[in-house]
Design a protein around this motif. Structure first.
Motif, PDB file in Angstrom:
ATOM      1  N   ASN A  13       0.847  -1.187   0.000  1.00  0.00           N
ATOM      2  CA  ASN A  13       0.000   0.000   0.000  1.00  0.00           C
ATOM      3  C   ASN A  13       0.881   1.235   0.000  1.00  0.00           C
ATOM      4  N   THR A  14       0.418   2.256  -0.655  1.00  0.00           N
ATOM      5  CA  THR A  14       1.056   3.562  -0.566  1.00  0.00           C
ATOM      6  C   THR A  14      -0.009   4.535  -0.094  1.00  0.00           C
ATOM      7  N   ILE A  15       0.321   5.262   0.969  1.00  0.00           N
ATOM      8  CA  ILE A  15      -0.601   6.240   1.543  1.00  0.00           C
ATOM      9  C   ILE A  15      -0.007   7.621   1.343  1.00  0.00           C
ATOM     10  N   PHE A  16      -0.828   8.496   0.809  1.00  0.00           N
ATOM     11  CA  PHE A  16      -0.450   9.895   0.619  1.00  0.00           C
ATOM     12  C   PHE A  16      -1.303  10.721   1.575  1.00  0.00           C
ATOM     13  N   VAL A  17      -0.680  11.558   2.373  1.00  0.00           N
ATOM     14  CA  VAL A  17      -1.425  12.408   3.307  1.00  0.00           C
ATOM     15  C   VAL A  17      -1.079  13.869   3.057  1.00  0.00           C
ATOM     16  N   LYS A  18      -2.062  14.711   3.299  1.00  0.00           N
ATOM     17  CA  LYS A  18      -1.826  16.150   3.159  1.00  0.00           C
ATOM     18  C   LYS A  18      -0.931  16.643   4.289  1.00  0.00           C
ATOM     19  N   LEU A  71       1.460  15.085   7.482  1.00  0.00           N
ATOM     20  CA  LEU A  71       2.035  13.918   8.160  1.00  0.00           C
ATOM     21  C   LEU A  71       1.711  13.910   9.657  1.00  0.00           C
ATOM     22  N   ASN A  72       1.246  15.029  10.196  1.00  0.00           N
ATOM     23  CA  ASN A  72       0.785  15.036  11.581  1.00  0.00           C
ATOM     24  C   ASN A  72      -0.460  14.172  11.762  1.00  0.00           C
ATOM     25  N   ASP A  73      -1.128  13.819  10.657  1.00  0.00           N
ATOM     26  CA  ASP A  73      -2.301  12.948  10.703  1.00  0.00           C
ATOM     27  C   ASP A  73      -1.928  11.463  10.657  1.00  0.00           C
ATOM     28  N   PHE A  74      -0.642  11.152  10.671  1.00  0.00           N
ATOM     29  CA  PHE A  74      -0.151   9.778  10.567  1.00  0.00           C
ATOM     30  C   PHE A  74      -0.829   8.851  11.581  1.00  0.00           C
ATOM     31  N   GLY A  75      -0.944   9.264  12.824  1.00  0.00           N
ATOM     32  CA  GLY A  75      -1.544   8.432  13.868  1.00  0.00           C
ATOM     33  C   GLY A  75      -3.020   8.156  13.606  1.00  0.00           C
ATOM     34  N   ALA A  76      -3.759   9.184  13.231  1.00  0.00           N
ATOM     35  CA  ALA A  76      -5.191   9.012  12.956  1.00  0.00           C
ATOM     36  C   ALA A  76      -5.402   8.094  11.753  1.00  0.00           C
ATOM     37  N   VAL A  77      -4.574   8.249  10.724  1.00  0.00           N
ATOM     38  CA  VAL A  77      -4.663   7.391   9.545  1.00  0.00           C
ATOM     39  C   VAL A  77      -4.360   5.945   9.942  1.00  0.00           C
ATOM     40  N   ALA A 122       3.489  -4.602   2.933  1.00  0.00           N
ATOM     41  CA  ALA A 122       4.489  -3.540   2.877  1.00  0.00           C
ATOM     42  C   ALA A 122       3.743  -2.225   2.688  1.00  0.00           C
ATOM     43  N   ARG A 123       4.360  -1.115   3.105  1.00  0.00           N
ATOM     44  CA  ARG A 123       3.631   0.149   3.038  1.00  0.00           C
ATOM     45  C   ARG A 123       4.581   1.329   3.046  1.00  0.00           C
ATOM     46  N   SER A 124       4.171   2.370   2.360  1.00  0.00           N
ATOM     47  CA  SER A 124       4.836   3.669   2.427  1.00  0.00           C
ATOM     48  C   SER A 124       3.779   4.693   2.782  1.00  0.00           C
ATOM     49  N   CYS A 125       4.180   5.736   3.475  1.00  0.00           N
ATOM     50  CA  CYS A 125       3.282   6.848   3.772  1.00  0.00           C
ATOM     51  C   CYS A 125       4.076   8.132   3.600  1.00  0.00           C
TER      52      CYS A 125
END
Length: 139
Positions: free
Chosen positions: A79-84, A86-92, A106-109
């Protein structure tokens, strides 16, 4: 000699694309799911609330596309996760763990400058497809 199968995936159970791409493409026994955002499948608008709600709906859309392709979250390899932000990392991660609860792929964020429709999160996936003997015989 076997031939490689390429199939375009489309399902009404997930938000349809907002640009010229398919929800997913199957190539042989691998499904490549386009980025899913927190779009309501009926209104094609971002769900209200925030990053948690958008992540939950993005994952719901992702699961629907995987199932339409003959796969599942258990077959996801990356999976690849794109966030606006990165402070939202925990909630995601909290929403993510409700769908991917064991044998994590495997994963990237990564944080990005902007996402389609100003979404807060987008998730794309690569998964395998289990084929029964009848499906294999048609390859």
């Amino acid at each position: 000699m076997s031939r490689i199968v390429k199939k375009l995936i489309s399902t009404a159970n997930a938000a349809r694309p907002v640009a010229p791409y398919n929800q997913a493409v199957v190539a042989d026994r691998t499904v490549y799911v386009s980025g899913c955002i927190g779009l309501d499948k009926d209104t094609l608008t971002l769900v209200p609330g925030g990053v948690t709600q958008q992540t939950e709906v993005a994952l719901k859309n992702l699961v629907a596309v995987l199932e339409a392709a003959g796969s599942s979250v258990d077959n996801v390899v990356k999976n690849t996760i794109f966030v606006k932000d990165l402070n939202d990392f925990g909630a995601v991660n909290e929403a993510y763990k409700k769908v991917f609860s064991k044998n994590f792929p495997a994963r990237s964020c990564v944080q990005v400058a902007r996402l389609p429709l100003d979404a807060l999160v987008e998730i794309e996936s690569i998964a395998l497809i289990d084929m029964d003997p009848v499906q294999r015989s048609h390859l």
